[in-house]
Design a protein around this motif. Sequence first.
Motif, PDB file in Angstrom:
ATOM      1  N   GLY A   9      -7.131  -9.476  -9.039  1.00 56.21           N
ATOM      2  CA  GLY A   9      -7.657  -9.278 -10.390  1.00 56.21           C
ATOM      3  C   GLY A   9      -7.827  -7.828 -10.776  1.00 56.21           C
ATOM      4  O   GLY A   9      -8.088  -6.974  -9.935  1.00 56.21           O
ATOM      5  N   GLY A  10      -7.674  -7.569 -12.049  1.00 55.76           N
ATOM      6  CA  GLY A  10      -7.864  -6.216 -12.560  1.00 55.76           C
ATOM      7  C   GLY A  10      -6.592  -5.393 -12.508  1.00 55.76           C
ATOM      8  O   GLY A  10      -5.535  -5.862 -12.089  1.00 55.76           O
ATOM      9  N   ALA A  11      -6.726  -4.158 -12.982  1.00 53.21           N
ATOM     10  CA  ALA A  11      -5.586  -3.242 -13.028  1.00 53.21           C
ATOM     11  C   ALA A  11      -6.121  -1.823 -13.021  1.00 53.21           C
ATOM     12  O   ALA A  11      -7.285  -1.591 -13.352  1.00 53.21           O
ATOM     13  CB  ALA A  11      -4.763  -3.499 -14.283  1.00 53.21           C
ATOM     14  N   ILE A  12      -5.254  -0.891 -12.648  1.00 59.09           N
ATOM     15  CA  ILE A  12      -5.665   0.520 -12.572  1.00 59.09           C
ATOM     16  C   ILE A  12      -4.693   1.381 -13.353  1.00 59.09           C
ATOM     17  O   ILE A  12      -3.468   1.189 -13.274  1.00 59.09           O
ATOM     18  CB  ILE A  12      -5.707   0.968 -11.087  1.00 59.09           C
ATOM     19  N   ARG A  13      -5.227   2.278 -14.132  1.00 61.29           N
ATOM     20  CA  ARG A  13      -4.398   3.255 -14.851  1.00 61.29           C
ATOM     21  C   ARG A  13      -3.958   4.341 -13.869  1.00 61.29           C
ATOM     22  O   ARG A  13      -4.804   4.997 -13.253  1.00 61.29           O
ATOM     23  CB  ARG A  13      -5.258   3.855 -15.972  1.00 61.29           C
ATOM     24  N   PRO A  14      -2.646   4.516 -13.663  1.00 60.66           N
ATOM     25  CA  PRO A  14      -2.212   5.517 -12.681  1.00 60.66           C
ATOM     26  C   PRO A  14      -2.468   6.948 -13.149  1.00 60.66           C
ATOM     27  O   PRO A  14      -2.349   7.260 -14.334  1.00 60.66           O
ATOM     28  CB  PRO A  14      -0.715   5.255 -12.529  1.00 60.66           C
ATOM     29  N   GLY A  15      -2.850   7.786 -12.211  1.00 60.46           N
ATOM     30  CA  GLY A  15      -3.020   9.213 -12.475  1.00 60.46           C
ATOM     31  C   GLY A  15      -1.818   9.980 -11.939  1.00 60.46           C
ATOM     32  O   GLY A  15      -0.684   9.531 -12.067  1.00 60.46           O
ATOM     33  N   LYS A  16      -2.094  11.109 -11.317  1.00 59.63           N
ATOM     34  CA  LYS A  16      -0.968  11.901 -10.795  1.00 59.63           C
ATOM     35  C   LYS A  16      -0.403  11.259  -9.537  1.00 59.63           C
ATOM     36  O   LYS A  16      -1.108  10.575  -8.794  1.00 59.63           O
ATOM     37  CB  LYS A  16      -1.408  13.337 -10.507  1.00 59.63           C
ATOM     38  N   VAL A  74      -3.637   4.346  -3.123  1.00 59.73           N
ATOM     39  CA  VAL A  74      -4.236   4.569  -4.443  1.00 59.73           C
ATOM     40  C   VAL A  74      -5.685   5.016  -4.254  1.00 59.73           C
ATOM     41  O   VAL A  74      -6.476   4.336  -3.574  1.00 59.73           O
ATOM     42  CB  VAL A  74      -4.178   3.284  -5.297  1.00 59.73           C
ATOM     43  N   ILE A  75      -6.017   6.143  -4.866  1.00 57.34           N
ATOM     44  CA  ILE A  75      -7.365   6.715  -4.730  1.00 57.34           C
ATOM     45  C   ILE A  75      -8.349   5.919  -5.605  1.00 57.34           C
ATOM     46  O   ILE A  75      -8.037   5.569  -6.748  1.00 57.34           O
ATOM     47  CB  ILE A  75      -7.350   8.206  -5.153  1.00 57.34           C
ATOM     48  N   GLY A  76      -9.532   5.682  -5.063  1.00 53.14           N
ATOM     49  CA  GLY A  76     -10.507   4.842  -5.763  1.00 53.14           C
ATOM     50  C   GLY A  76     -11.604   5.583  -6.490  1.00 53.14           C
ATOM     51  O   GLY A  76     -12.226   5.044  -7.414  1.00 53.14           O
ATOM     52  N   ASP A  77     -11.852   6.833  -6.093  1.00 53.69           N
ATOM     53  CA  ASP A  77     -12.932   7.579  -6.745  1.00 53.69           C
ATOM     54  C   ASP A  77     -12.653   9.079  -6.673  1.00 53.69           C
ATOM     55  O   ASP A  77     -11.911   9.549  -5.811  1.00 53.69           O
ATOM     56  CB  ASP A  77     -14.290   7.257  -6.099  1.00 53.69           C
ATOM     57  N   MET A  92      -8.614   2.951  -2.503  1.00 54.24           N
ATOM     58  CA  MET A  92      -9.035   1.607  -2.946  1.00 54.24           C
ATOM     59  C   MET A  92      -7.974   0.547  -2.650  1.00 54.24           C
ATOM     60  O   MET A  92      -8.256  -0.650  -2.674  1.00 54.24           O
ATOM     61  CB  MET A  92      -9.426   1.592  -4.429  1.00 54.24           C
ATOM     62  N   GLY A  93      -6.732   0.995  -2.374  1.00 54.47           N
ATOM     63  CA  GLY A  93      -5.701   0.009  -2.081  1.00 54.47           C
ATOM     64  C   GLY A  93      -4.368   0.674  -1.787  1.00 54.47           C
ATOM     65  O   GLY A  93      -4.233   1.905  -1.879  1.00 54.47           O
ATOM     66  N   TYR A  94      -3.391  -0.177  -1.475  1.00 57.56           N
ATOM     67  CA  TYR A  94      -2.061   0.310  -1.109  1.00 57.56           C
ATOM     68  C   TYR A  94      -1.005  -0.433  -1.905  1.00 57.56           C
ATOM     69  O   TYR A  94      -1.214  -1.581  -2.311  1.00 57.56           O
ATOM     70  CB  TYR A  94      -1.807   0.089   0.389  1.00 57.56           C
ATOM     71  N   ARG A 181      -9.679   8.676  -9.475  1.00 54.01           N
ATOM     72  CA  ARG A 181      -9.367   7.244  -9.424  1.00 54.01           C
ATOM     73  C   ARG A 181      -8.018   6.992 -10.097  1.00 54.01           C
ATOM     74  O   ARG A 181      -7.790   7.457 -11.226  1.00 54.01           O
ATOM     75  CB  ARG A 181     -10.463   6.446 -10.131  1.00 54.01           C
ATOM     76  N   GLY A 182      -7.149   6.279  -9.393  1.00 50.85           N
ATOM     77  CA  GLY A 182      -5.820   5.987  -9.939  1.00 50.85           C
ATOM     78  C   GLY A 182      -4.736   6.945  -9.482  1.00 50.85           C
ATOM     79  O   GLY A 182      -3.550   6.667  -9.679  1.00 50.85           O
ATOM     80  N   ASP A 183      -5.127   8.060  -8.867  1.00 52.37           N
ATOM     81  CA  ASP A 183      -4.098   8.943  -8.303  1.00 52.37           C
ATOM     82  C   ASP A 183      -3.400   8.211  -7.159  1.00 52.37           C
ATOM     83  O   ASP A 183      -4.018   7.403  -6.447  1.00 52.37           O
ATOM     84  CB  ASP A 183      -4.713  10.244  -7.771  1.00 52.37           C
ATOM     85  N   ILE A 184      -2.131   8.513  -7.004  1.00 52.51           N
ATOM     86  CA  ILE A 184      -1.305   7.794  -6.023  1.00 52.51           C
ATOM     87  C   ILE A 184      -0.710   8.803  -5.046  1.00 52.51           C
ATOM     88  O   ILE A 184      -0.155   9.828  -5.465  1.00 52.51           O
ATOM     89  CB  ILE A 184      -0.187   7.022  -6.750  1.00 52.51           C
ATOM     90  N   ILE A 185      -0.859   8.499  -3.778  1.00 52.26           N
ATOM     91  CA  ILE A 185      -0.260   9.353  -2.757  1.00 52.26           C
ATOM     92  C   ILE A 185       0.881   8.581  -2.115  1.00 52.26           C
ATOM     93  O   ILE A 185       0.666   7.547  -1.469  1.00 52.26           O
ATOM     94  CB  ILE A 185      -1.317   9.769  -1.716  1.00 52.26           C
ATOM     95  N   ALA A 186       2.115   9.036  -2.358  1.00 51.19           N
ATOM     96  CA  ALA A 186       3.301   8.398  -1.777  1.00 51.19           C
ATOM     97  C   ALA A 186       3.639   9.166  -0.506  1.00 51.19           C
ATOM     98  O   ALA A 186       3.791  10.395  -0.529  1.00 51.19           O
ATOM     99  CB  ALA A 186       4.462   8.427  -2.771  1.00 51.19           C
ATOM    100  N   THR A 187       3.711   8.426   0.605  1.00 46.31           N
ATOM    101  CA  THR A 187       3.640   9.069   1.919  1.00 46.31           C
ATOM    102  C   THR A 187       4.991   9.463   2.512  1.00 46.31           C
ATOM    103  O   THR A 187       5.083   9.756   3.698  1.00 46.31           O
ATOM    104  CB  THR A 187       2.900   8.143   2.899  1.00 46.31           C
ATOM    105  N   GLY A 188       6.033   9.469   1.689  1.00 43.06           N
ATOM    106  CA  GLY A 188       7.343   9.897   2.180  1.00 43.06           C
ATOM    107  C   GLY A 188       8.174   8.706   2.626  1.00 43.06           C
ATOM    108  O   GLY A 188       7.663   7.603   2.828  1.00 43.06           O
TER     109      GLY A 188
END
Length: 220
Positions: A9-16, A74-77, A92-94, A181-188
């Motif tokens: 449930g829910g959704a997150i607005r992506p950041g950088k 995905v960063i949560g805070d 907060m999640g992957y 919150r919403g920033d995404i770290i793509a790990t390569g």
Amino acid sequence: MVDIPVKGGGAIRPGKLICLLRNYVEHAEEMKSLPPDEPLFFLKPSTSIVLDGSVITIPRGVGHIHHEVELAAVIGDECKNVRGEDALSHVMGYATMIDVTARDVQAKAKKEGLPWSIAKGYDTFAPISAIAPTSDVPDPHNLKIWLKVNGAVRQNSYTSLMIHRLDEVISYSSSIMTLERGDIIATGTPKGVGPLFHSDTVEACVEGVGAVTVKVADAA
Ligand code: MG
């Protein structure tokens, strides 16, 4: 820009999007580069994100585009100067993400010492799965990661082969820029990157996290 759904449930607005490069030894080798001592990353715009079932559009005149399957955290805070031992508590999640790359544009930029933003930043160049909450993913560094094109396996590896682990990457990147919150770290990406063509179907998956399936189409 699209919000990314969260499983349950829910959704997150992506950041950088903070995208690691050369974070798997065999991928660094296939790119004829050395793995970096410290995590190396570039930023990709949030406007490149598309969801499961979407289409990767190949822009006119860019030459080859390549697939790179990656585990994304995905960063949560909001956080800054995070210590390594606290880093995963800010996730907060992957999700499973494909870091689509205009490889010929990137190769030219590399050769000329220019930034990569164009090669990485086109619309539709970051297909992403729904976000699995951290409770579904006890160990992000022990997951099978794969990508298929038209049913044929192109990338098939394990996140255990990452050079710089997520805790280190979050700590390091948060020493440079505030994470929100919403920033995404793509790990390569692991080895096996390759070209995508009009009408291809691409399936990417990090097992236990989620899958994303997209079509490829030339720009109209
Ligand atoms: Mg990548």
